[in-house]
Write a protein that holds these residues in place. Structure first.
Motif, mmCIF file in Angstrom:
data_model
loop_
_atom_site.group_PDB
_atom_site.id
_atom_site.type_symbol
_atom_site.label_atom_id
_atom_site.label_comp_id
_atom_site.label_asym_id
_atom_site.label_seq_id
_atom_site.Cartn_x
_atom_site.Cartn_y
_atom_site.Cartn_z
ATOM 1 N N TYR A 3 0.810 -1.193 -0.002
ATOM 2 C CA TYR A 3 -0.043 0.039 -0.019
ATOM 3 C C TYR A 3 0.864 1.187 0.114
ATOM 4 C CZ TYR A 3 -3.454 -3.562 1.591
ATOM 5 O OH TYR A 3 -4.093 -4.654 1.845
ATOM 6 N N LEU A 4 0.542 2.299 -1.094
ATOM 7 C CA LEU A 4 1.278 3.665 -0.796
ATOM 8 C C LEU A 4 0.307 4.536 -1.056
ATOM 9 C CD1 LEU A 4 2.605 1.645 -3.404
ATOM 10 C CD2 LEU A 4 4.589 3.400 -3.158
ATOM 11 N N VAL A 5 0.543 5.940 -0.180
ATOM 12 C CA VAL A 5 0.013 6.997 -0.287
ATOM 13 C C VAL A 5 1.063 7.999 -0.770
ATOM 14 C CG1 VAL A 5 -1.118 9.021 0.948
ATOM 15 C CG2 VAL A 5 -1.768 6.605 1.546
ATOM 16 N N MET A 6 0.467 8.890 -1.870
ATOM 17 C CA MET A 6 1.349 9.715 -2.437
ATOM 18 C C MET A 6 0.521 11.032 -2.095
ATOM 19 S SD MET A 6 4.034 11.008 -4.128
ATOM 20 C CE MET A 6 4.156 12.420 -3.144
ATOM 21 N N LEU A 7 1.031 11.736 -1.149
ATOM 22 C CA LEU A 7 0.336 13.089 -0.478
ATOM 23 C C LEU A 7 0.842 14.352 -0.973
ATOM 24 C CD1 LEU A 7 -0.147 15.519 1.586
ATOM 25 C CD2 LEU A 7 -1.877 13.577 1.292
ATOM 26 N N GLY A 8 0.258 14.872 -1.977
ATOM 27 C CA GLY A 8 1.039 16.235 -2.690
ATOM 28 C C GLY A 8 0.247 17.403 -1.827
ATOM 29 N N ASP A 9 1.170 17.955 -1.008
ATOM 30 C CA ASP A 9 0.646 18.775 -0.062
ATOM 31 C C ASP A 9 -0.046 20.073 -0.611
ATOM 32 O OD1 ASP A 9 0.559 20.965 2.308
ATOM 33 O OD2 ASP A 9 1.629 19.244 3.178
ATOM 34 N N GLY A 10 -1.172 20.608 -0.397
ATOM 35 C CA GLY A 10 -1.622 21.695 -1.133
ATOM 36 C C GLY A 10 -1.845 21.736 -2.579
ATOM 37 N N TYR A 234 -4.405 -0.838 12.375
ATOM 38 C CA TYR A 234 -4.715 -1.383 10.968
ATOM 39 C C TYR A 234 -3.602 -2.597 10.672
ATOM 40 C CZ TYR A 234 -6.600 3.454 10.010
ATOM 41 O OH TYR A 234 -7.247 4.378 10.183
ATOM 42 N N LYS A 235 -3.024 -2.979 11.542
ATOM 43 C CA LYS A 235 -2.303 -4.309 11.304
ATOM 44 C C LYS A 235 -1.111 -4.179 10.317
ATOM 45 C CE LYS A 235 -3.708 -6.388 14.918
ATOM 46 N NZ LYS A 235 -4.312 -5.117 15.852
ATOM 47 N N LYS A 236 -0.673 -2.804 9.932
ATOM 48 C CA LYS A 236 0.160 -2.769 8.952
ATOM 49 C C LYS A 236 1.545 -1.923 9.528
ATOM 50 C CE LYS A 236 -2.458 -4.101 5.362
ATOM 51 N NZ LYS A 236 -3.713 -4.838 6.372
ATOM 52 N N ARG A 237 2.490 -2.580 8.904
ATOM 53 C CA ARG A 237 3.995 -1.848 9.423
ATOM 54 C C ARG A 237 4.184 -0.779 8.202
ATOM 55 N NH1 ARG A 237 8.213 -4.681 8.620
ATOM 56 N NH2 ARG A 237 9.505 -3.590 9.994
ATOM 57 N N GLY A 238 4.418 0.375 8.813
ATOM 58 C CA GLY A 238 4.433 1.446 7.749
ATOM 59 C C GLY A 238 5.759 2.411 7.842
ATOM 60 N N VAL A 239 6.047 3.101 6.832
ATOM 61 C CA VAL A 239 6.974 4.068 6.940
ATOM 62 C C VAL A 239 6.415 5.468 6.378
ATOM 63 C CG1 VAL A 239 8.899 2.304 6.557
ATOM 64 C CG2 VAL A 239 7.919 3.711 4.355
ATOM 65 N N ASP A 335 1.531 -7.122 -6.056
ATOM 66 C CA ASP A 335 0.061 -6.284 -6.152
ATOM 67 C C ASP A 335 0.224 -5.438 -5.218
ATOM 68 O OD1 ASP A 335 -1.433 -7.864 -8.106
ATOM 69 O OD2 ASP A 335 -1.917 -9.333 -6.664
ATOM 70 N N TYR A 336 -0.552 -4.152 -5.441
ATOM 71 C CA TYR A 336 -0.594 -3.062 -4.563
ATOM 72 C C TYR A 336 -1.499 -2.118 -5.068
ATOM 73 C CZ TYR A 336 1.688 -0.051 -8.522
ATOM 74 O OH TYR A 336 1.798 0.446 -9.893
ATOM 75 N N ARG A 337 -1.910 -1.332 -3.930
ATOM 76 C CA ARG A 337 -2.821 -0.025 -3.811
ATOM 77 C C ARG A 337 -2.293 1.190 -3.480
ATOM 78 N NH1 ARG A 337 -7.274 -3.187 -0.068
ATOM 79 N NH2 ARG A 337 -7.623 -4.706 -1.405
ATOM 80 N N LEU A 338 -2.600 1.998 -4.367
ATOM 81 C CA LEU A 338 -1.815 3.502 -4.540
ATOM 82 C C LEU A 338 -2.944 4.360 -4.398
ATOM 83 C CD1 LEU A 338 0.459 5.617 -5.145
ATOM 84 C CD2 LEU A 338 -0.234 5.299 -7.403
ATOM 85 N N GLY A 395 -8.619 3.394 6.324
ATOM 86 C CA GLY A 395 -9.551 2.145 6.262
ATOM 87 C C GLY A 395 -9.884 1.594 5.042
ATOM 88 N N TYR A 396 -10.364 2.621 4.312
ATOM 89 C CA TYR A 396 -10.780 2.288 2.941
ATOM 90 C C TYR A 396 -9.727 1.691 1.830
ATOM 91 C CZ TYR A 396 -13.604 2.868 -1.372
ATOM 92 O OH TYR A 396 -14.019 2.719 -2.698
ATOM 93 N N LEU A 397 -8.563 2.427 1.965
ATOM 94 C CA LEU A 397 -7.453 1.784 1.246
ATOM 95 C C LEU A 397 -7.378 0.509 1.779
ATOM 96 C CD1 LEU A 397 -4.679 2.303 -0.230
ATOM 97 C CD2 LEU A 397 -3.916 3.080 1.739
ATOM 98 N N PHE A 398 -7.050 0.117 3.039
ATOM 99 C CA PHE A 398 -6.668 -1.175 3.299
ATOM 100 C C PHE A 398 -7.687 -2.284 3.124
ATOM 101 C CE2 PHE A 398 -3.627 1.186 6.513
ATOM 102 C CZ PHE A 398 -2.481 1.075 5.441
#
Length: 400
Positions: A3-10, A234-239, A335-338, A395-398
């Protein structure tokens, strides 16, 4: 599944005449986002709870899955966590920006705020200036701590959470009505100008055509936060991959590991490729489940009021972060979700944050589809999908 989140601030904005009625996100060259959008769900999400200030603090807490109404205790305490500042329950943390005020011969309260970031001053120069002021003003009650670039911290022992105005909200305005009501805080801001305006670092900056970093500006007061562990939720290890102390502090509070990218500085010329590679390595080589990539540049360019630079920041994100991520993740066979989204809009028109909903894109390698849309504010709004509680997005992402 990764799973990845790409957060483009503003990153979100309004249609601009200078761009032919398009937003910067619509106008920017984003072939990677366009290719993702053709196989993705898009929609709008409200990241700022009604009645709360539209800051990157409340918004990113929301995106990471923490309801700001429950967990938010102020912006600066989150930043304090990231730089290892020891806080007692009775302490109050304040953000200490080093800003640029006009240097005309008028009383302090009649000066104008020109730049909330002092031309994105380097941490090295800022640390010298912070030390110069701290040597005179610091005592057992007021302690200063170096952060990153123009963003630093003041701990007020036994202090009060007083209302303070963010400097980026009042750019170009005379500062008198926005100064702290607290007498000591105001006195420290005024004295900082007296010290910094004649400091050798600033004399040298002016020779180079840079804005002098000539005054402290206090804001974002709050008390020590307590976030529940992300893994328990979420039972996910994140960075977390960010150059900004606020995001690093949220990560510390949530038990998400911070990954430091050399050359990542929160500005337009940050290490985009380094952010991408760090995310890919964390997921494919180090066994993490989740990577949150935060890019500050679109927000900074929005505060500067630069249409051209904001467009460039978005295009850089597409080509230099999402491009390498897509290439390597697809090649891996994993497999991944972005999830791609801003935390809040920072419209060029107002040069500050607004609480409007933002567009999101959710891609899943296991859910192929073919759509005609592109990822931007206009088409996301037309999709008819709307998530009214941003804190439910993670939660929706996961779970999708």
């Amino acid at each position: 599944m990764k799973y990845l989140v790409m957060l483009g601030d503003g990153m979100a904005d309004e249609p601009l005449e200078a761009l032919g009625g398009k937003t910067p996100l619509e106008y920017a060259d984003t072939p990677v986002l366009d290719s993702y959008a053709a196989r993705s769900e898009i929609g709008m999400v409200a990241t700022i709870p009604a009645g709360m200030a539209p800051g990157s603090d409340t918004a990113n807490l929301s995106v990471i899955g923490y309801d700001p109404r429950e967990y938010y205790t102020g912006r600066s305490p989150l930043e304090a966590l990231s730089i290892g500042v020891p806080m007692k329950p009775t302490d109050v943390a304040l953000r200490c920006n080093i800003v640029t005020l006009s240097e005309d011969d008028v009383p302090y309260e009649k000066k104008t705020i020109i730049d909330h970031s002092s031309d994105e001053i380097s941490t090295e120069d800022a640390a010298i200036l912070l030390k110069a002021v701290a040597e005179e003003l610091q005592d057992e009650t007021y302690q200063f701590y170096v952060g990153t670039s123009y963003r630093h911290c003041l701990i007020w022992a036994g202090g009060q959470v007083v209302p303070l105005i963010p400097p980026h909200d009042v750019l170009g305005q005379v500062i008198g009505q926005y100064l702290p009501a607290d007498k000591k805080l105001r006195e420290m801001q005024e004295r900082s100008f007296e010290i910094l305006s004649k400091h050798p670092v600033n004399l040298e900056r002016k020779k180079k055509g840079l804005n002098p970093a000539n005054s402290f500006w206090f804001w974002g007061a709050g008390t020590k936060p307590a976030l529940s562990p992300f893994y328990e939720k979420y039972k996910k290890r994140g960075v977390m991959i960010s150059a900004v102390d606020l995001l690093k502090g949220i990560a510390v509070g949530a038990g998400i590991e911070n990954k430091i990218v050399p050359g990542a500085n929160g500005g337009l010329n940050t290490n985009y490729e380094g952010k991408a590679q760090t995310a890919v390595d964390a997921l494919l080589k180090e066994g993490y489940d989740f990577a949150y990539i935060h890019l500050e540049a679109p927000d900074e360019m929005g505060h500067q009021g630069s249409v051209e630079k904001k467009v460039r920041a978005i295009a850089n994100m597409d080509r230099r972060i999402l491009g390498p991520i897509r290439e390597q993740m697809d090649a891996s066979g994993e497999d991944y979700r972005l999830l791609v989204l801003p935390d809040h809009p920072t419209p060029i028109r107002v040069r500050t944050h607004v609480p409007d909903p933002v567009p999101y894109l959710l891609y899943d390698t296991t859910a192929p589809g073919k759509y005609d849309w592109h990822y931007n504010e206009r088409e996301a709004a037309k999709s008819g999908r709307f998530i009214d509680r941003g804190c439910e997005l993670m939660g929706y992402l996961f779970s999708k």
